[in-house]
Design a protein around this motif. Sequence first.
Motif, PDB file in Angstrom:
ATOM      1  N   MET A   1       7.714   5.893   7.564  1.00 19.94           N
ATOM      2  CA  MET A   1       6.375   5.759   6.584  1.00 19.94           C
ATOM      3  C   MET A   1       6.441   4.459   6.151  1.00 19.94           C
ATOM      4  SD  MET A   1       5.674   5.362   3.285  1.00 19.94           S
ATOM      5  CE  MET A   1       7.081   5.671   2.214  1.00 19.94           C
ATOM      6  N   ILE A   2       7.671   3.662   5.683  1.00 16.12           N
ATOM      7  CA  ILE A   2       7.493   2.178   5.569  1.00 16.12           C
ATOM      8  C   ILE A   2       7.154   1.345   6.830  1.00 16.12           C
ATOM      9  CG2 ILE A   2       8.952   0.293   4.963  1.00 16.12           C
ATOM     10  CD1 ILE A   2      10.757   2.252   3.179  1.00 16.12           C
ATOM     11  N   SER A   3       7.643   1.761   8.047  1.00 12.07           N
ATOM     12  CA  SER A   3       7.375   0.916   9.161  1.00 12.07           C
ATOM     13  C   SER A   3       5.801   1.061   9.422  1.00 12.07           C
ATOM     14  CB  SER A   3       8.200   1.209  10.316  1.00 12.07           C
ATOM     15  OG  SER A   3       9.687   1.062  10.112  1.00 12.07           O
ATOM     16  N   ALA A   4       5.351   2.154   9.287  1.00 12.11           N
ATOM     17  CA  ALA A   4       3.958   2.664   9.768  1.00 12.11           C
ATOM     18  C   ALA A   4       2.957   1.910   8.847  1.00 12.11           C
ATOM     19  CB  ALA A   4       3.758   4.001   9.552  1.00 12.11           C
ATOM     20  N   LEU A   5       3.214   1.800   7.392  1.00 13.24           N
ATOM     21  CA  LEU A   5       2.377   0.853   6.273  1.00 13.24           C
ATOM     22  C   LEU A   5       2.485  -0.444   6.930  1.00 13.24           C
ATOM     23  CD1 LEU A   5       3.509   2.815   3.393  1.00 13.24           C
ATOM     24  CD2 LEU A   5       1.144   2.915   4.408  1.00 13.24           C
TER      25      LEU A   5
ATOM     26  N   ALA B   1       4.317   4.239  -4.538  1.00 18.83           N
ATOM     27  CA  ALA B   1       3.254   5.322  -4.017  1.00 18.83           C
ATOM     28  C   ALA B   1       4.447   6.111  -3.163  1.00 18.83           C
ATOM     29  CB  ALA B   1       2.618   4.473  -2.773  1.00 18.83           C
ATOM     30  N   SER B   2       5.427   5.914  -2.496  1.00 17.31           N
ATOM     31  CA  SER B   2       6.352   6.821  -1.934  1.00 17.31           C
ATOM     32  C   SER B   2       6.848   7.785  -3.154  1.00 17.31           C
ATOM     33  CB  SER B   2       7.406   6.308  -1.359  1.00 17.31           C
ATOM     34  OG  SER B   2       6.971   5.371  -0.251  1.00 17.31           O
ATOM     35  N   ILE B   3       7.346   7.317  -4.307  1.00 16.84           N
ATOM     36  CA  ILE B   3       7.851   7.986  -5.386  1.00 16.84           C
ATOM     37  C   ILE B   3       6.697   9.223  -5.948  1.00 16.84           C
ATOM     38  CG2 ILE B   3       8.740   8.168  -7.581  1.00 16.84           C
ATOM     39  CD1 ILE B   3       9.997   5.453  -7.011  1.00 16.84           C
ATOM     40  N   ILE B   4       5.523   8.654  -6.176  1.00 19.31           N
ATOM     41  CA  ILE B   4       4.565   9.406  -6.676  1.00 19.31           C
ATOM     42  C   ILE B   4       4.267  10.621  -5.700  1.00 19.31           C
ATOM     43  CG2 ILE B   4       2.143   9.681  -7.142  1.00 19.31           C
ATOM     44  CD1 ILE B   4       2.341   6.854  -8.346  1.00 19.31           C
ATOM     45  N   ALA B   5       4.422  10.561  -4.306  1.00 18.00           N
ATOM     46  CA  ALA B   5       3.987  11.289  -3.428  1.00 18.00           C
ATOM     47  C   ALA B   5       5.083  12.368  -3.176  1.00 18.00           C
ATOM     48  CB  ALA B   5       3.612  10.427  -2.065  1.00 18.00           C
ATOM     49  N   LYS B   6       6.141  12.120  -3.346  1.00 16.28           N
ATOM     50  CA  LYS B   6       7.386  12.910  -2.902  1.00 16.28           C
ATOM     51  C   LYS B   6       8.111  13.583  -4.266  1.00 16.28           C
ATOM     52  CE  LYS B   6       8.480  10.540   1.247  1.00 16.28           C
ATOM     53  NZ  LYS B   6       8.818  11.332   2.052  1.00 16.28           N
ATOM     54  N   TRP B   7       7.850  12.999  -5.348  1.00 15.39           N
ATOM     55  CA  TRP B   7       8.816  13.470  -6.552  1.00 15.39           C
ATOM     56  C   TRP B   7       8.563  15.088  -6.708  1.00 15.39           C
ATOM     57  CZ3 TRP B   7       7.157  16.064 -10.862  1.00 15.39           C
ATOM     58  CH2 TRP B   7       5.957  16.048 -11.098  1.00 15.39           C
ATOM     59  N   ALA B   8       7.291  15.622  -6.402  1.00 13.12           N
ATOM     60  CA  ALA B   8       6.840  16.794  -6.725  1.00 13.12           C
ATOM     61  C   ALA B   8       8.021  17.777  -5.983  1.00 13.12           C
ATOM     62  CB  ALA B   8       5.502  17.078  -6.683  1.00 13.12           C
ATOM     63  N   TRP B   9       7.780  17.457  -4.532  1.00 14.68           N
ATOM     64  CA  TRP B   9       8.400  18.309  -3.609  1.00 14.68           C
ATOM     65  C   TRP B   9      10.170  18.441  -3.923  1.00 14.68           C
ATOM     66  CZ3 TRP B   9      12.432  17.921   0.294  1.00 14.68           C
ATOM     67  CH2 TRP B   9      12.377  18.928   1.092  1.00 14.68           C
TER      68      TRP B   9
ATOM     69  N   ILE C   1      -0.146   8.625  -0.138  1.00 11.57           N
ATOM     70  CA  ILE C   1       0.533   7.300  -0.401  1.00 11.57           C
ATOM     71  C   ILE C   1      -0.658   5.941   0.106  1.00 11.57           C
ATOM     72  CG2 ILE C   1       1.903   5.758   1.256  1.00 11.57           C
ATOM     73  CD1 ILE C   1       3.926   8.322   1.134  1.00 11.57           C
ATOM     74  N   LEU C   2      -1.564   6.511   1.436  1.00  5.17           N
ATOM     75  CA  LEU C   2      -2.582   5.583   1.527  1.00  5.17           C
ATOM     76  C   LEU C   2      -3.503   5.321   0.483  1.00  5.17           C
ATOM     77  CD1 LEU C   2      -3.039   6.942   5.506  1.00  5.17           C
ATOM     78  CD2 LEU C   2      -2.060   4.634   4.661  1.00  5.17           C
ATOM     79  N   ALA C   3      -3.802   6.330  -0.205  1.00  8.64           N
ATOM     80  CA  ALA C   3      -4.849   6.133  -1.064  1.00  8.64           C
ATOM     81  C   ALA C   3      -4.243   5.306  -2.301  1.00  8.64           C
ATOM     82  CB  ALA C   3      -5.117   7.781  -1.787  1.00  8.64           C
ATOM     83  N   ILE C   4      -3.063   5.408  -2.510  1.00  9.92           N
ATOM     84  CA  ILE C   4      -2.306   4.759  -3.603  1.00  9.92           C
ATOM     85  C   ILE C   4      -2.183   3.176  -3.315  1.00  9.92           C
ATOM     86  CG2 ILE C   4      -0.242   4.401  -5.031  1.00  9.92           C
ATOM     87  CD1 ILE C   4       0.212   7.441  -5.103  1.00  9.92           C
ATOM     88  N   ILE C   5      -1.718   3.032  -1.990  1.00 12.74           N
ATOM     89  CA  ILE C   5      -1.562   1.670  -1.563  1.00 12.74           C
ATOM     90  C   ILE C   5      -2.902   1.152  -1.468  1.00 12.74           C
ATOM     91  CG2 ILE C   5      -0.865   0.036   0.538  1.00 12.74           C
ATOM     92  CD1 ILE C   5       1.579   1.291  -0.986  1.00 12.74           C
ATOM     93  N   GLY C   6      -3.966   1.916  -1.064  1.00 13.86           N
ATOM     94  CA  GLY C   6      -5.318   1.249  -1.085  1.00 13.86           C
ATOM     95  C   GLY C   6      -5.749   0.722  -2.494  1.00 13.86           C
ATOM     96  N   MET C   7      -5.400   1.442  -3.564  1.00 16.10           N
ATOM     97  CA  MET C   7      -5.842   1.000  -4.683  1.00 16.10           C
ATOM     98  C   MET C   7      -5.042  -0.054  -5.517  1.00 16.10           C
ATOM     99  SD  MET C   7      -6.872   4.622  -6.683  1.00 16.10           S
ATOM    100  CE  MET C   7      -5.101   5.654  -6.420  1.00 16.10           C
ATOM    101  N   MET C   8      -3.822   0.090  -5.108  1.00 13.60           N
ATOM    102  CA  MET C   8      -2.731  -0.953  -5.882  1.00 13.60           C
ATOM    103  C   MET C   8      -2.622  -2.228  -5.062  1.00 13.60           C
ATOM    104  SD  MET C   8       0.341   1.600  -7.093  1.00 13.60           S
ATOM    105  CE  MET C   8       1.150   0.359  -8.027  1.00 13.60           C
ATOM    106  N   GLY C   9      -2.863  -2.091  -3.577  1.00 16.24           N
ATOM    107  CA  GLY C   9      -2.703  -3.081  -2.736  1.00 16.24           C
ATOM    108  C   GLY C   9      -1.364  -3.195  -1.987  1.00 16.24           C
TER     109      GLY C   9
END
Length: 278
Positions: free
Chosen positions: A208-212, A142-150, A125-133
């Motif tokens: 996660m949302i609050s931390a970001l 970013a959250s969907i990409i990180a969680k869909w597989a699980w 999530i941090l990497a995706i947010i870093g790239m997308m802003g």
Amino acid sequence: MGTLNKLIQNRFAMICIIFLVTVVLTGFFAPWLAPHNPVDVNVKEKLAGISTTYPMGTDQLGRCILSRLLYGIRTTVLIAFITMAATIIIGTLIGGIAGLFRGKIDEIIMRICDIFMSFPSEVMILAIIGMMGPGITNIIIASIIAKWAWYTRMIRSIVIKYTDKNYIQFARVSGFSRWHIFRKHIMPNATGEIAVLATLDIGSVILMISALSFLGLGVQAPTPEWGMMLSEAKNVMIIHPGLMLPPGIAILFVVAAFNFLGDSLQDAYNVKHRKRWR
């Protein structure tokens, strides 16, 4: 009905449900309940104490804390619900396909899931947010990409468990299509287990949302959001530490309510505990 009765008889679960429904309704009616505009700045009233005009005081810019807290429900909880709903839908569709068709399709989907799950979700999530802003849309993506597989893997296992039932085998022999079997027979039985997964995980999504937002990578000022409120309060923490209490307590109570409700649903549906992948 047995599951519903178990849930109703669980007083703690009902308290959590009533509390969460109240929170959601409060956020929905925030424009009518909030005493002030959450983004209006009034420097003359900065760091004001509790009063009839400002029931929770004001922050370092003179904005009403109560108003920002109420509007923050709409941002924090709404993003969490949208993220979870989209992830569940994607996971159900792909996991259902993998569990129903098996074979090469299942193998390909599982190998893709393995690739995504090889990275810790927070790092991805941090990497995706870093790239997308930063921004609300990018947090959700970013959250969907990180969680869909699980969720795909978990829902696949649920589907496979039900495909071995006798009534499913009978439906197949009767000539019903796989889509019909999935929609009419598997999903009604799997919905409870999927609800347990979502309820247990939505608290971590809120955190996660609050931390970001706290780190400056999520919701941006002046949008009211609980993590953003904590980030702004830390700048005056030494001289006015009380500013961190309202958003911090709100996050604590909402996340705890979702976790306790998830545990109650797990007991009601007799779902075995599945450890969340990190």
